[in-house]
Design an enzyme around this catalytic site. Structure first.
Site, PDB file in Angstrom:
ATOM      1  N   CYS A  40      87.725  41.398  -6.384  1.00 20.77           N
ATOM      2  CA  CYS A  40      86.855  42.210  -7.242  1.00 20.77           C
ATOM      3  C   CYS A  40      86.403  43.456  -6.492  1.00 20.77           C
ATOM      4  O   CYS A  40      86.237  43.447  -5.275  1.00 20.77           O
ATOM      5  CB  CYS A  40      85.646  41.388  -7.674  1.00 20.77           C
ATOM      6  SG  CYS A  40      84.448  42.293  -8.687  1.00 20.77           S
ATOM      7  N   SER A  42      83.533  44.735  -6.383  1.00 15.63           N
ATOM      8  CA  SER A  42      82.192  44.662  -5.803  1.00 15.63           C
ATOM      9  C   SER A  42      82.226  44.273  -4.324  1.00 15.63           C
ATOM     10  O   SER A  42      81.328  44.647  -3.566  1.00 15.63           O
ATOM     11  CB  SER A  42      81.327  43.667  -6.583  1.00 15.63           C
ATOM     12  OG  SER A  42      81.188  44.114  -7.897  1.00 15.63           O
ATOM     13  N   HIS A  45      83.062  47.444  -2.363  1.00 12.05           N
ATOM     14  CA  HIS A  45      81.942  48.369  -2.158  1.00 12.05           C
ATOM     15  C   HIS A  45      81.320  48.192  -0.771  1.00 12.05           C
ATOM     16  O   HIS A  45      80.701  49.113  -0.252  1.00 12.05           O
ATOM     17  CB  HIS A  45      80.872  48.164  -3.232  1.00 12.05           C
ATOM     18  CG  HIS A  45      81.289  48.650  -4.591  1.00 12.05           C
ATOM     19  ND1 HIS A  45      82.102  49.731  -4.775  1.00 12.05           N
ATOM     20  CD2 HIS A  45      80.994  48.202  -5.837  1.00 12.05           C
ATOM     21  CE1 HIS A  45      82.301  49.925  -6.071  1.00 12.05           C
ATOM     22  NE2 HIS A  45      81.636  49.010  -6.733  1.00 12.05           N
ATOM     23  N   HIS A  61      82.969  36.716  -4.366  1.00 14.73           N
ATOM     24  CA  HIS A  61      81.894  36.267  -5.255  1.00 14.73           C
ATOM     25  C   HIS A  61      82.452  35.871  -6.617  1.00 14.73           C
ATOM     26  O   HIS A  61      81.724  35.786  -7.585  1.00 14.73           O
ATOM     27  CB  HIS A  61      80.857  37.390  -5.412  1.00 14.73           C
ATOM     28  CG  HIS A  61      81.458  38.584  -6.085  1.00 14.73           C
ATOM     29  ND1 HIS A  61      82.226  39.499  -5.410  1.00 14.73           N
ATOM     30  CD2 HIS A  61      81.476  38.963  -7.377  1.00 14.73           C
ATOM     31  CE1 HIS A  61      82.673  40.390  -6.261  1.00 14.73           C
ATOM     32  NE2 HIS A  61      82.240  40.090  -7.468  1.00 14.73           N
ATOM     33  N   CYS A 168      83.379  36.126 -12.528  1.00 15.26           N
ATOM     34  CA  CYS A 168      82.856  37.504 -12.431  1.00 15.26           C
ATOM     35  C   CYS A 168      83.441  38.424 -13.490  1.00 15.26           C
ATOM     36  O   CYS A 168      82.757  38.782 -14.440  1.00 15.26           O
ATOM     37  CB  CYS A 168      83.031  38.107 -11.041  1.00 15.26           C
ATOM     38  SG  CYS A 168      82.315  39.777 -10.958  1.00 15.26           S
TER      39      CYS A 168
END
Ligand SMILES: [Zn+2]
Ligand SMILES: [Zn+2]
Length: 367
Positions: A40, A42, A45, A61, A168
Protein backbone atom coordinates in the site's frame (compact mmCIF):
# COMPACT_ATOMS: atom_id res chain seq x y z
CA UNK A 1 10.59 -16.17 18.99
CA UNK A 2 12.71 -15.24 15.97
CA UNK A 3 10.84 -13.74 13.04
CA UNK A 4 11.69 -12.44 9.57
CA UNK A 5 10.62 -8.88 8.82
CA UNK A 6 11.12 -5.98 6.41
CA UNK A 7 12.48 -3.10 8.49
CA UNK A 8 12.39 0.62 7.66
CA UNK A 9 15.23 2.73 9.09
CA UNK A 10 15.18 6.04 7.25
CA UNK A 11 13.64 7.69 4.18
CA UNK A 12 15.08 6.91 0.75
CA UNK A 13 16.84 3.74 2.00
CA UNK A 14 15.44 0.36 0.87
CA UNK A 15 13.58 -1.89 3.29
CA UNK A 16 15.99 -4.33 4.96
CA UNK A 17 15.03 -7.97 5.53
CA UNK A 18 16.15 -8.90 9.05
CA UNK A 19 15.65 -11.41 11.83
CA UNK A 20 13.95 -9.79 14.82
CA UNK A 21 12.81 -11.00 18.22
CA UNK A 22 9.03 -11.16 18.77
CA UNK A 23 7.77 -11.37 22.38
CA UNK A 24 4.72 -13.51 23.19
CA UNK A 25 1.27 -11.88 23.06
CA UNK A 26 0.39 -9.90 26.17
CA UNK A 27 -3.08 -9.64 27.69
CA UNK A 28 -5.66 -8.88 25.01
CA UNK A 29 -3.18 -9.62 22.20
CA UNK A 30 -2.98 -12.29 19.52
CA UNK A 31 -0.02 -14.02 17.84
CA UNK A 32 -0.73 -14.31 14.11
CA UNK A 33 1.10 -16.14 11.33
CA UNK A 34 0.88 -13.65 8.47
CA UNK A 35 -0.29 -15.13 5.17
CA UNK A 36 -0.51 -12.01 3.00
CA UNK A 37 0.31 -8.31 3.25
CA UNK A 38 -0.70 -5.73 0.65
CA UNK A 39 1.75 -3.27 -0.86
CA UNK A 40 0.00 0.00 0.00
CA UNK A 41 1.10 3.57 -0.67
CA UNK A 42 0.71 4.51 3.00
CA UNK A 43 3.82 2.47 3.88
CA UNK A 44 5.68 4.14 1.03
CA UNK A 45 4.92 7.54 2.61
CA UNK A 46 7.51 6.56 5.24
CA UNK A 47 10.05 6.11 2.48
CA UNK A 48 9.48 9.57 0.98
CA UNK A 49 9.31 11.24 4.40
CA UNK A 50 5.70 12.35 3.75
CA UNK A 51 4.73 10.41 6.90
CA UNK A 52 7.00 10.75 9.92
CA UNK A 53 7.36 7.78 12.26
CA UNK A 54 9.67 6.62 15.04
CA UNK A 55 12.22 4.07 13.74
CA UNK A 56 13.23 1.36 13.24
CA UNK A 57 9.73 0.28 12.31
CA UNK A 58 8.23 -2.72 10.56
CA UNK A 59 5.63 -1.37 8.10
CA UNK A 60 2.75 -3.29 6.56
CA UNK A 61 -0.78 -2.39 7.59
CA UNK A 62 -2.87 -4.37 5.08
CA UNK A 63 -2.72 -7.94 6.24
CA UNK A 64 -4.42 -11.25 6.89
CA UNK A 65 -3.30 -14.41 8.59
CA UNK A 66 -3.99 -17.30 10.92
CA UNK A 67 -4.15 -17.21 14.73
CA UNK A 68 -1.29 -19.13 16.36
CA UNK A 69 -2.00 -18.27 19.98
CA UNK A 70 -4.20 -15.93 21.96
CA UNK A 71 -2.96 -13.95 24.96
CA UNK A 72 -4.58 -13.77 28.39
CA UNK A 73 -8.18 -12.56 28.32
CA UNK A 74 -8.73 -13.15 24.59
CA UNK A 75 -11.98 -15.10 24.35
CA UNK A 76 -13.07 -14.44 20.78
CA UNK A 77 -10.16 -16.00 18.89
CA UNK A 78 -8.41 -19.36 18.99
CA UNK A 79 -5.55 -21.04 17.14
CA UNK A 80 -6.43 -21.75 13.52
CA UNK A 81 -8.92 -18.90 13.08
CA UNK A 82 -8.45 -16.85 9.91
CA UNK A 83 -8.24 -13.10 10.43
CA UNK A 84 -8.51 -9.96 8.37
CA UNK A 85 -6.57 -7.25 10.19
CA UNK A 86 -7.68 -3.68 10.80
CA UNK A 87 -5.02 -0.97 11.09
CA UNK A 88 -7.32 1.20 13.18
CA UNK A 89 -8.16 -0.52 16.47
CA UNK A 90 -11.12 1.14 18.17
CA UNK A 91 -12.15 1.11 21.82
CA UNK A 92 -15.92 1.03 21.47
CA UNK A 93 -16.23 3.50 24.37
CA UNK A 94 -15.04 6.95 23.28
CA UNK A 95 -17.16 9.74 21.75
CA UNK A 96 -16.26 8.71 18.19
CA UNK A 97 -16.83 4.99 18.70
CA UNK A 98 -20.18 5.65 20.36
CA UNK A 99 -21.14 7.84 17.38
CA UNK A 100 -20.33 5.12 14.84
CA UNK A 101 -17.04 6.72 13.76
CA UNK A 102 -14.55 4.09 14.96
CA UNK A 103 -11.94 5.09 12.37
CA UNK A 104 -11.64 8.33 14.39
CA UNK A 105 -11.29 6.51 17.75
CA UNK A 106 -9.55 8.87 20.18
CA UNK A 107 -8.38 6.23 22.67
CA UNK A 108 -5.88 4.37 20.53
CA UNK A 109 -4.60 7.12 18.25
CA UNK A 110 -1.69 7.75 20.66
CA UNK A 111 -0.17 4.25 20.76
CA UNK A 112 -0.99 3.78 17.07
CA UNK A 113 1.27 6.69 16.08
CA UNK A 114 3.83 5.85 18.76
CA UNK A 115 4.33 2.54 16.94
CA UNK A 116 3.50 0.42 19.98
CA UNK A 117 0.89 -1.99 21.22
CA UNK A 118 -2.06 -0.39 23.04
CA UNK A 119 -0.18 -0.59 26.38
CA UNK A 120 2.60 1.64 25.00
CA UNK A 121 5.28 -1.06 24.67
CA UNK A 122 6.59 -2.97 21.64
CA UNK A 123 6.68 -6.75 21.14
CA UNK A 124 9.39 -6.41 18.49
CA UNK A 125 13.05 -5.93 19.31
CA UNK A 126 16.54 -6.34 17.89
CA UNK A 127 19.56 -6.91 20.15
CA UNK A 128 17.43 -5.80 23.09
CA UNK A 129 16.43 -2.48 21.47
CA UNK A 130 12.77 -1.82 20.60
CA UNK A 131 11.59 -2.07 17.01
CA UNK A 132 8.26 -0.35 16.34
CA UNK A 133 4.98 -1.61 14.87
CA UNK A 134 3.44 0.45 12.05
CA UNK A 135 -0.28 1.00 12.67
CA UNK A 136 -0.16 -1.60 15.47
CA UNK A 137 0.18 -4.35 12.82
CA UNK A 138 3.69 -4.53 11.24
CA UNK A 139 2.47 -7.02 8.64
CA UNK A 140 5.69 -7.15 6.60
CA UNK A 141 6.79 -10.02 8.83
CA UNK A 142 6.07 -13.73 8.93
CA UNK A 143 4.69 -13.57 12.50
CA UNK A 144 3.12 -10.62 14.33
CA UNK A 145 1.55 -9.82 17.67
CA UNK A 146 -1.49 -7.55 17.36
CA UNK A 147 -4.17 -6.16 19.69
CA UNK A 148 -7.36 -8.21 19.54
CA UNK A 149 -9.13 -4.96 18.62
CA UNK A 150 -7.43 -5.27 15.20
CA UNK A 151 -8.76 -8.76 14.53
CA UNK A 152 -11.84 -9.51 12.44
CA UNK A 153 -12.62 -13.16 11.62
CA UNK A 154 -12.85 -14.14 7.98
CA UNK A 155 -14.28 -17.40 6.53
CA UNK A 156 -11.65 -20.03 5.77
CA UNK A 157 -12.69 -20.34 2.11
CA UNK A 158 -11.77 -16.72 1.39
CA UNK A 159 -8.19 -16.42 0.05
CA UNK A 160 -6.04 -14.61 2.59
CA UNK A 161 -4.57 -12.46 -0.22
CA UNK A 162 -8.09 -11.10 -0.78
CA UNK A 163 -8.70 -10.76 2.97
CA UNK A 164 -5.51 -8.71 3.26
CA UNK A 165 -6.76 -6.15 0.75
CA UNK A 166 -10.07 -5.89 2.59
CA UNK A 167 -7.89 -4.74 5.50
CA UNK A 168 -6.98 -1.48 3.76
CA UNK A 169 -7.48 -0.68 0.05
CA UNK A 170 -10.92 -2.24 -0.34
CA UNK A 171 -12.35 -0.84 2.88
CA UNK A 172 -10.82 2.59 2.23
CA UNK A 173 -12.11 2.75 -1.35
CA UNK A 174 -15.43 0.92 -1.28
CA UNK A 175 -16.13 2.56 2.09
CA UNK A 176 -15.39 6.01 0.63
CA UNK A 177 -18.05 5.42 -2.03
CA UNK A 178 -20.67 3.71 0.14
CA UNK A 179 -20.12 5.12 3.65
CA UNK A 180 -18.58 8.55 3.13
CA UNK A 181 -20.08 9.76 -0.16
CA UNK A 182 -23.18 7.52 -0.20
CA UNK A 183 -23.06 7.54 -4.01
CA UNK A 184 -26.55 7.56 -5.53
CA UNK A 185 -27.76 5.32 -8.38
CA UNK A 186 -27.49 6.95 -11.79
CA UNK A 187 -24.91 9.48 -10.69
CA UNK A 188 -21.64 10.49 -12.35
CA UNK A 189 -18.38 9.75 -10.54
CA UNK A 190 -14.81 10.76 -11.34
CA UNK A 191 -11.89 9.04 -9.59
CA UNK A 192 -8.36 10.45 -9.65
CA UNK A 193 -5.75 7.73 -9.16
CA UNK A 194 -6.26 4.11 -10.23
CA UNK A 195 -4.19 2.29 -7.61
CA UNK A 196 -5.67 -0.15 -5.10
CA UNK A 197 -7.75 2.53 -3.38
CA UNK A 198 -8.88 4.27 -6.57
CA UNK A 199 -9.94 0.97 -8.18
CA UNK A 200 -11.80 0.11 -4.97
CA UNK A 201 -13.63 3.47 -5.09
CA UNK A 202 -14.54 2.59 -8.67
CA UNK A 203 -15.89 -0.81 -7.57
CA UNK A 204 -17.85 0.81 -4.74
CA UNK A 205 -19.36 3.48 -7.00
CA UNK A 206 -20.32 0.83 -9.56
CA UNK A 207 -21.91 -1.25 -6.80
CA UNK A 208 -23.88 1.84 -5.72
CA UNK A 209 -25.29 2.15 -9.24
CA UNK A 210 -23.34 5.12 -10.59
CA UNK A 211 -23.87 5.26 -14.35
CA UNK A 212 -20.86 7.28 -15.45
CA UNK A 213 -17.56 6.10 -14.02
CA UNK A 214 -14.64 8.27 -15.13
CA UNK A 215 -11.10 7.38 -14.03
CA UNK A 216 -8.07 9.66 -14.36
CA UNK A 217 -4.45 8.52 -14.05
CA UNK A 218 -1.06 9.38 -15.53
CA UNK A 219 -0.16 5.74 -16.33
CA UNK A 220 -1.78 3.94 -19.27
CA UNK A 221 -1.49 0.52 -17.56
CA UNK A 222 -3.57 1.80 -14.68
CA UNK A 223 -6.20 3.23 -17.02
CA UNK A 224 -6.37 -0.24 -18.59
CA UNK A 225 -6.93 -1.73 -15.13
CA UNK A 226 -9.70 0.83 -14.59
CA UNK A 227 -11.49 -0.30 -17.76
CA UNK A 228 -11.25 -3.91 -16.58
CA UNK A 229 -12.87 -2.87 -13.28
CA UNK A 230 -15.78 -1.17 -15.02
CA UNK A 231 -14.75 2.43 -15.80
CA UNK A 232 -16.98 3.85 -18.55
CA UNK A 233 -14.40 6.50 -19.47
CA UNK A 234 -10.69 6.93 -18.78
CA UNK A 235 -8.62 10.08 -19.10
CA UNK A 236 -4.87 10.65 -19.07
CA UNK A 237 -4.04 13.13 -16.30
CA UNK A 238 -3.36 16.69 -17.41
CA UNK A 239 -4.69 20.22 -17.59
CA UNK A 240 -7.50 19.30 -20.01
CA UNK A 241 -9.16 16.87 -17.61
CA UNK A 242 -11.74 19.29 -16.07
CA UNK A 243 -13.03 20.32 -19.52
CA UNK A 244 -13.21 16.68 -20.63
CA UNK A 245 -15.17 15.69 -17.51
CA UNK A 246 -17.59 18.59 -17.95
CA UNK A 247 -18.15 17.55 -21.55
CA UNK A 248 -19.03 14.04 -20.38
CA UNK A 249 -21.47 15.33 -17.76
CA UNK A 250 -23.77 17.71 -19.59
CA UNK A 251 -21.37 20.61 -19.15
CA UNK A 252 -21.80 20.53 -15.36
CA UNK A 253 -19.02 18.41 -13.86
CA UNK A 254 -19.32 15.09 -12.04
CA UNK A 255 -21.71 14.60 -9.11
CA UNK A 256 -18.87 13.06 -7.06
CA UNK A 257 -15.13 13.47 -7.47
CA UNK A 258 -12.74 11.27 -5.48
CA UNK A 259 -9.04 12.02 -5.07
CA UNK A 260 -7.12 8.83 -4.25
CA UNK A 261 -3.56 10.11 -4.57
CA UNK A 262 -2.95 12.75 -1.89
CA UNK A 263 -1.48 15.45 -4.14
CA UNK A 264 -2.56 19.02 -3.35
CA UNK A 265 -2.41 20.04 -7.03
CA UNK A 266 -4.74 17.19 -8.00
CA UNK A 267 -7.04 17.95 -5.07
CA UNK A 268 -7.30 21.51 -6.36
CA UNK A 269 -8.07 20.30 -9.89
CA UNK A 270 -10.93 18.24 -8.46
CA UNK A 271 -12.73 21.50 -7.66
CA UNK A 272 -13.00 22.23 -11.39
CA UNK A 273 -14.27 18.71 -12.10
CA UNK A 274 -17.19 18.58 -9.65
CA UNK A 275 -20.54 20.16 -10.52
CA UNK A 276 -22.10 22.93 -8.45
CA UNK A 277 -23.70 21.23 -5.45
CA UNK A 278 -21.40 18.23 -5.91
CA UNK A 279 -19.10 16.44 -3.49
CA UNK A 280 -15.30 16.14 -3.51
CA UNK A 281 -13.99 13.28 -1.36
CA UNK A 282 -10.31 13.31 -0.40
CA UNK A 283 -9.18 9.73 0.13
CA UNK A 284 -5.45 10.08 -0.64
CA UNK A 285 -3.11 10.89 2.22
CA UNK A 286 -1.25 14.17 1.58
CA UNK A 287 2.23 14.79 3.00
CA UNK A 288 2.13 15.93 6.62
CA UNK A 289 2.26 19.75 6.71
CA UNK A 290 1.15 20.25 3.09
CA UNK A 291 -1.74 22.57 2.20
CA UNK A 292 -4.44 22.62 -0.44
CA UNK A 293 -6.06 25.79 -1.76
CA UNK A 294 -9.85 25.62 -2.13
CA UNK A 295 -11.23 29.12 -2.83
CA UNK A 296 -14.02 29.84 -0.36
CA UNK A 297 -15.73 32.06 -2.94
CA UNK A 298 -16.26 29.07 -5.24
CA UNK A 299 -17.28 26.68 -2.46
CA UNK A 300 -19.91 29.14 -1.19
CA UNK A 301 -21.36 30.34 -4.47
CA UNK A 302 -21.43 26.93 -6.11
CA UNK A 303 -22.24 24.95 -2.95
CA UNK A 304 -19.41 22.54 -3.60
CA UNK A 305 -18.60 20.33 -0.62
CA UNK A 306 -15.14 18.98 0.22
CA UNK A 307 -14.85 16.13 2.70
CA UNK A 308 -12.16 13.76 3.83
CA UNK A 309 -12.50 10.02 4.22
CA UNK A 310 -10.29 7.95 6.49
CA UNK A 311 -10.44 4.16 6.25
CA UNK A 312 -13.63 4.57 4.24
CA UNK A 313 -15.50 5.91 7.30
CA UNK A 314 -15.74 2.20 8.06
CA UNK A 315 -16.51 0.10 11.06
CA UNK A 316 -14.18 -2.86 10.35
CA UNK A 317 -16.15 -5.27 12.54
CA UNK A 318 -19.26 -4.51 10.48
CA UNK A 319 -17.76 -3.74 7.07
CA UNK A 320 -15.06 -6.42 6.66
CA UNK A 321 -17.73 -9.16 6.74
CA UNK A 322 -19.94 -7.10 4.40
CA UNK A 323 -17.17 -6.62 1.83
CA UNK A 324 -16.19 -10.28 2.20
CA UNK A 325 -19.76 -11.32 1.44
CA UNK A 326 -19.96 -8.98 -1.56
CA UNK A 327 -16.75 -10.62 -2.82
CA UNK A 328 -18.17 -14.11 -2.30
CA UNK A 329 -21.32 -13.15 -4.22
CA UNK A 330 -19.29 -11.82 -7.16
CA UNK A 331 -20.12 -8.16 -6.50
CA UNK A 332 -16.53 -7.10 -5.79
CA UNK A 333 -13.84 -8.41 -8.14
CA UNK A 334 -11.11 -8.72 -5.54
CA UNK A 335 -9.34 -11.63 -7.25
CA UNK A 336 -8.52 -9.26 -10.09
CA UNK A 337 -7.26 -6.66 -7.61
CA UNK A 338 -4.54 -9.08 -6.41
CA UNK A 339 -2.61 -8.66 -9.63
CA UNK A 340 0.84 -9.88 -8.51
CA UNK A 341 2.33 -11.63 -5.49
CA UNK A 342 5.89 -11.45 -4.15
CA UNK A 343 7.93 -13.13 -1.41
CA UNK A 344 9.01 -10.77 1.41
CA UNK A 345 12.56 -10.71 0.01
CA UNK A 346 11.20 -8.89 -3.07
CA UNK A 347 9.49 -6.09 -1.16
CA UNK A 348 11.61 -3.36 -2.72
CA UNK A 349 10.78 -4.68 -6.18
CA UNK A 350 7.09 -4.79 -5.20
CA UNK A 351 7.21 -1.10 -4.31
CA UNK A 352 9.02 -0.29 -7.56
CA UNK A 353 6.16 -1.98 -9.44
CA UNK A 354 3.58 -0.01 -7.43
CA UNK A 355 5.31 3.25 -8.30
CA UNK A 356 5.58 2.28 -11.97
CA UNK A 357 1.87 1.47 -12.01
CA UNK A 358 2.29 -2.01 -13.48
CA UNK A 359 0.14 -3.68 -10.79
CA UNK A 360 -3.41 -3.12 -9.54
CA UNK A 361 -2.28 -4.27 -6.11
CA UNK A 362 0.87 -6.20 -5.28
CA UNK A 363 0.68 -8.56 -2.30
CA UNK A 364 3.53 -10.00 -0.23
CA UNK A 365 2.80 -13.67 0.49
CA UNK A 366 4.34 -15.99 3.09
CA UNK A 367 4.74 -19.78 2.98
ZN1 LIG B 1 -3.14 1.16 3.15
ZN1 LIG C 1 -12.88 4.73 20.58
Amino acid sequence: MKIKAAVFYEPHKPFVIETLELAPPGPGEVLVKVAAAGVCHSDWHLMTGATKHVTPVVPGHEGAGVVVAAGEGVARFKAGDHLCLSWAPSCGQCFYCLNDRPSLCATYVGPLWAGTMLDGTTRLSKNGQPVYHFSSLACFADYIVVPQECCVPVPKDVPLTVAALIGCAVTTGVGAALNTAKVKPGSSVAVFGAGGVGLSILMGAKLAGASRLIVVDRVQDKLDFAVAFGATDVLMAGPDVPAAIREMTGGRGADYVFEAIGLPSVQEQCLDCVRPGGLIVLAGISPMGSGTNFPGAVLARQEKTVTGTYYGSANPARDFPLFTELYQRGKLDLDRLVSRTYPLEQINEAYADMLAGTVARGVIVFD
